[in-house]
Design an enzyme around this catalytic site. Structure first.
Site, PDB file in Angstrom:
ATOM      1  N   ARG A 250       0.826  -1.227   0.000  1.00  0.00           N
ATOM      2  CA  ARG A 250       0.000   0.000   0.000  1.00  0.00           C
ATOM      3  C   ARG A 250       0.848   1.260   0.000  1.00  0.00           C
ATOM      4  NH1 ARG A 250      -5.316  -1.905   3.676  1.00  0.00           N
ATOM      5  NH2 ARG A 250      -6.164  -3.077   1.923  1.00  0.00           N
TER       6      ARG A 250
ATOM      7  N   TYR B 290      -6.267  -0.772  -6.898  1.00  0.00           N
ATOM      8  CA  TYR B 290      -5.641  -2.013  -6.411  1.00  0.00           C
ATOM      9  C   TYR B 290      -4.961  -1.852  -5.050  1.00  0.00           C
ATOM     10  CZ  TYR B 290      -1.297  -0.861  -9.215  1.00  0.00           C
ATOM     11  OH  TYR B 290      -0.187  -0.310  -9.777  1.00  0.00           O
ATOM     12  N   GLU B 291      -4.650  -2.984  -4.454  1.00  0.00           N
ATOM     13  CA  GLU B 291      -4.183  -3.035  -3.049  1.00  0.00           C
ATOM     14  C   GLU B 291      -5.203  -2.433  -2.090  1.00  0.00           C
ATOM     15  OE1 GLU B 291      -1.903  -4.946  -2.518  1.00  0.00           O
ATOM     16  OE2 GLU B 291      -0.913  -4.989  -4.462  1.00  0.00           O
ATOM     17  N   GLY B 292      -6.463  -2.631  -2.375  1.00  0.00           N
ATOM     18  CA  GLY B 292      -7.523  -2.036  -1.562  1.00  0.00           C
ATOM     19  C   GLY B 292      -7.940  -0.713  -2.164  1.00  0.00           C
TER      20      GLY B 292
ATOM     21  N   GLN C 115      -9.322   2.050   1.921  1.00  0.00           N
ATOM     22  CA  GLN C 115      -8.300   2.738   2.717  1.00  0.00           C
ATOM     23  C   GLN C 115      -8.950   3.665   3.740  1.00  0.00           C
ATOM     24  OE1 GLN C 115      -5.184   1.737   2.222  1.00  0.00           O
ATOM     25  NE2 GLN C 115      -5.863   0.534   0.463  1.00  0.00           N
TER      26      GLN C 115
END
Lengths: 589, 589
Positions: A292, A436-438, A443
């Site tokens: 992240r 992406y990555e959440g 977040q």
């Protein structure tokens, strides 16, 4: 207009603002990270990014990755393999990796600066080693000695790359829905069966072996996200045979076309367990958290290159006269940088990028302190900052990277929309970083739902304490009043969240996105005040870099006057609560 | 998920809010524009857009336009020609065109609604007849009888299409830099020589003849923008021979790939003068102004379809549980529409689109009134509104169309980034609408630099008067306090502009973009208050459409609480003035 690594800006933040050249070499194990070493590394990284990586970016977008359905292989764009090899051979994959497995053991902070340069130069190419970095972190923390001894040296040298296999067709954000199965085998290994999608670097031709870290469920797994385990599944097994983990196709995407985004079919593939059964998410979050921060850095890198290219255009393109009379009377028109509205777009990029860089490097430095400081309290305080700022860095920098790319495209007019210029590619590439990555919404939920309450709200208290101390000790710092006002609004919003979000989690969910933005804008304001203060001190001390430091003060002013005022609307939004979001029935949409 | 024309929404705005079914048939020449006729037209238009036009959109993006460098021709994507022919044969190119040349003489307003549907269905295809519409307007106003009699019937029937040839490589926004030459010939025609770029529909295979309206300079032209004339240059001359106006290539663009964006080389091409020598810009602005409103409608159409598709996804996609407990316990997870942050993105689309639609249709209705009302004062008042709102509609709707497409993509997560869904195409297509027909920065300068001062500020005074009267007469209207507060801020900003922007045009330039946004947000708030008032009245009167009208009131609340608060930051930005934009030297960027 080719990429120029912003070394002066990097040095300003790392040394002058954050004192990284004092803090890092004082940490056990980082004695070598002196200013001289770091400068030398950055200079080498800049050359590589500018001369080797950047030239592959536009051709890589046009050519894309190509899937061979017979061989089930993926061909990366021409030039990617050679550029990647130079990157690995120069030691960049090993930079912050542990020395015992062949790494250079240098600070994570330095890696962040290198990542920024890579992502400015070619995001798609940078993603292959980026994902490997996450796999190295997870294995280092949770791998068995056997796994570490066999896999880490090759991953760290860049001879092999790594992946994170989380997503399945029915399961993106909600990992509880995972269906991939892991069947225990007589030899202690597991047979992994299932389909994973959106696997970055799942298959490609840059290296000979790919190490997949795969989330799957054991037969006796409890339901929900508590029943997920993590497995190491190599493309090529230690005995040299091909494992039954195959790429089933590539996603056709808006951007990052040089990055192989694969459907991966695990057909009873042989894997070994990483960490404890059913505790795979814990290990995956080690990967995810570093990923992240890295994705935030991607946003920063794309914003920087968009600014550089559009700035070059704005200085060259002649169109109309200045509103206050000709500035280049010898030419048929003035360069468009004379126009206030063009400057607005340029400064929005410049002020956001430089401010966001300070926040991102601050988080990276704290990650190093959290890992290495001798004193437990110092480690804890640093870790609090990292935990709190990780979702903020990820979401704010990727949102702003996209906005910067759009500002750059916009100020270039029709040229920006054509493929004669790279801006439209930056917009397309930057678009995924918000997802992406959440997703950035996730977040924001992480910030208000998890990070704020961590250890009884200790992180937030310490963060506010840092800003309050600064304001108390530096009452006459430039723009201190702006920071104070924004902090008051952020604290008011925080109080509102505590009073309303605990009892009703939908209230927290409704406030999450504007709260994260309010948090980020206030944090960046704090860093801008500090940067302007340093600049003023340098000017007062008679620096030879008058123009540079003077620009810092003026850019800070722009940030305070033209960007920070957004906090007013954000607080109003938060305090209005969830009603206007939740009261419509589904059929009323 | 296929497109469904939002007929109920269109009717709500056109009839219930704007009383178009009373006003339009009362205008001389529009007697036929009754509610019955308009409803029938809209129903037919919806069918065409949904069943004929929409299916060509995604394939058109993938295939794109193809240039043949030998024949110098352009092949449009498969299916475009057939869809265009059905569109023309059904009379849509003739809708609002003058009856004496074969048009249907229906209101421009109706055309705006049809355009919205076309742009939701396929923006690239919609641009070919869209540009023709502008050429018809310019020829109707400034053409000679010979030009009108020969060209208008074929343009109106859709047998031929039109272009606007303004831009040259060295000259986008600044038309004073035009180099294309027009040499008078013995027969009264002109030989046109020069290169034009970014010419939409400059060459294509939908029709047999293309009518170029070309800006060029006569040999005796005075310098600057006062020396530009407008010429009609057909691809095929009246004697059947091919004119020397050739396509030299296509732009490679981020989006609108089904729209042929041509380089046009005029090689002594035969043209005839439109209007008076050196007064071409005047005629071109007739085209441009109607084109600007049309581009605003494009943003609206793209926002609407992005909302529809992402809403469908949000209702179907199961991921995680509601923060307040399972909503669909029989399913493995809840549909994502239960999550507050997903609703935020959906409502941002819904509230903006419905509010922006009110503003766009209001401008269109006033254009009809300005053209047709018997009473000169009524015409003047309506024209004042059109003049003032044209840049606001163009810039705000295209900015928001892009943001809506992005919100839709974002809430769909990784799916939104893949080409399995059309969202990424909507983002790419929407991106150009903020640039062409005058960038949105130019629209903002038009608003503060030209429109506000027009006739001593009469338009702005009348506009503020309209809002003030509403607030005075409807003190208890829903959200009247929100509108009043926003209007006060807009008036404060206006006063600031008058005090500062007249003496120093850079102050006006610095304030332009936030001022246009403040203006638009306030105007949309006014329409939302009125729409909520109508909805409340219907609910009080016992309507059977309870759910529909109730949603209007709730969506208005969302707008007031979550979107309108941006006005606070915008006013602060404006009042901070130009210093932080202008004080950096070029080398300090």
């Amino acid at each position: 207009m080719s990429y120029q690594a912003p070394l002066r800006e990097m040095q300003f933040v790392l040394y002058e603002l954050l004192k990284g050249d004092e803090i890092l070499p004082s940490l056990p194990g980082f004695e070598d990270a002196t200013r001289e070493i770091m400068d030398a590394m950055l200079t080498e990284g800049a050359k590589l990014a500018q001369n080797v990586i950047a030239p592959t970016n536009v051709p890589g977008d046009r050519e894309g990755c190509v899937y061979d359905p017979v061989a089930k292989t993926v061909k990366t764009p021409t030039g990617f393999k050679e550029a990647y090899q130079q990157f690995a051979e120069a030691g960049w994959t090993a930079l912050s990796a542990p020395v015992e497995y062949g790494g250079q053991g240098l600070p994570h902070t330095l890696n962040t600066l290198a990542e920024e340069m890579m992502c400015s130069a070619n995001l798609s190419l940078g993603m292959y080693p980026g994902l490997t970095h996450g796999a190295v972190n997870a294995l280092t923390s949770y791998g068995t000695d056997e796994q570490k001894n066999y896999y880490l040296p090759k991953l760290i040298s860049g001879e092999w790359t790594g992946t994170m296999c989380l997503t399945e067709p029915q399961c993106g954000t909600d990992l509880a829905l995972i269906r991939t199965k892991a069947e225990p085998q007589a030899d202690g290994t597991y047979a992994i069966t299932g389909t994973k999608i959106w696997i970055t670097g799942g298959e490609h031709d840059l290296v000979d072996n790919i190490v997949h870290l795969v989330l799957a469920k054991l037969p006796d797994a409890p339901g929900g996200s508590k029943g997920i385990s993590l497995f190491l599944v190599p493309k090529v097994l230690p005995d040299g045979s091909r494992n039954t983990a195959f790429c089933g196709g590539l996603e056709h995407k808006m951007g990052i076309k040089g990055s192989a985004t694969c459907v991966m079919n695990f057909e009873g593939a042989k894997g070994t367990l990483i960490g404890e059964p059913h505790k795979g998410l814990q290990a995956m979050f080690v990967m995810m958290n570093s990923a992240r921060l890295m994705v935030g850095t991607q946003g920063l890198g794309l914003g920087e290159i968009a600014y550089q290219v559009s700035l070059g255009f704005a200085k060259e393109r002649l169109q109309s006269r200045s509103l206050n009379g000709p500035q280049a009377p010898d030419k048929p028109a003035d360069p468009i940088i004379v126009h206030p509205d063009v400057r607005r777009m340029l400064l929005r990029q410049k002020a956001t990028i430089e401010g966001a860089r300070a926040m991102a490097y601050f988080a990276a430095l704290n990650l190093d302190i959290a890992h290495k400081a001798e004193d437990a309290d110092t480690r804890e305080r640093a870790d609090d900052m990292v935990q709190l700022l990780t979702p903020v860095v990820k979401a704010f920098l990727t949102d702003e990277g996209f906005f910067c790319a759009n500002d750059g495209l916009q100020l270039m007019g029709g040229s920006g929309f054509t493929q004669d210029w790279p801006l439209e590619q930056y917009v397309r590439d930057a678009r995924i970083t918000r997802i992406y990555e959440g997703t950035n919404g996730i977040q924001a939920l992480d910030l208000v739902g998890r990070k704020m309450g961590l250890n009884g709200g200790r992180s937030v208290k310490r963060f506010f304490g840092m800003l309050e101390s600064y304001l108390k000790d530096n009452a006459d710092a430039p723009f201190a009043a702006h920071v104070k006002d924004a902090l008051a609004k952020l604290q008011k919003a925080t109080l509102w969240l505590m009073q309303n979000g605990m009892a009703d989690r939908e209230q927290a969910g409704a406030a999450a996105t504007p709260y994260l933005r309010l948090f980020a804008l206030t944090t960046v304001a704090y860093f801008w005040s500090r940067m302007a203060q340093i600049a003023q001190q340098q000017l007062a001390a008679g620096t030879s870099e008058t123009e540079y430091y003077d620009a810092k003060v003026k850019t800070a002013q722009f940030y305070m006057e033209k960007i920070l005022p957004q906090v007013n609307g954000l607080l109003t939004d938060i305090e209005a609560g969830k009603d206007s979001l939740m009261q419509l029935s589904v059929s009323q949409f």
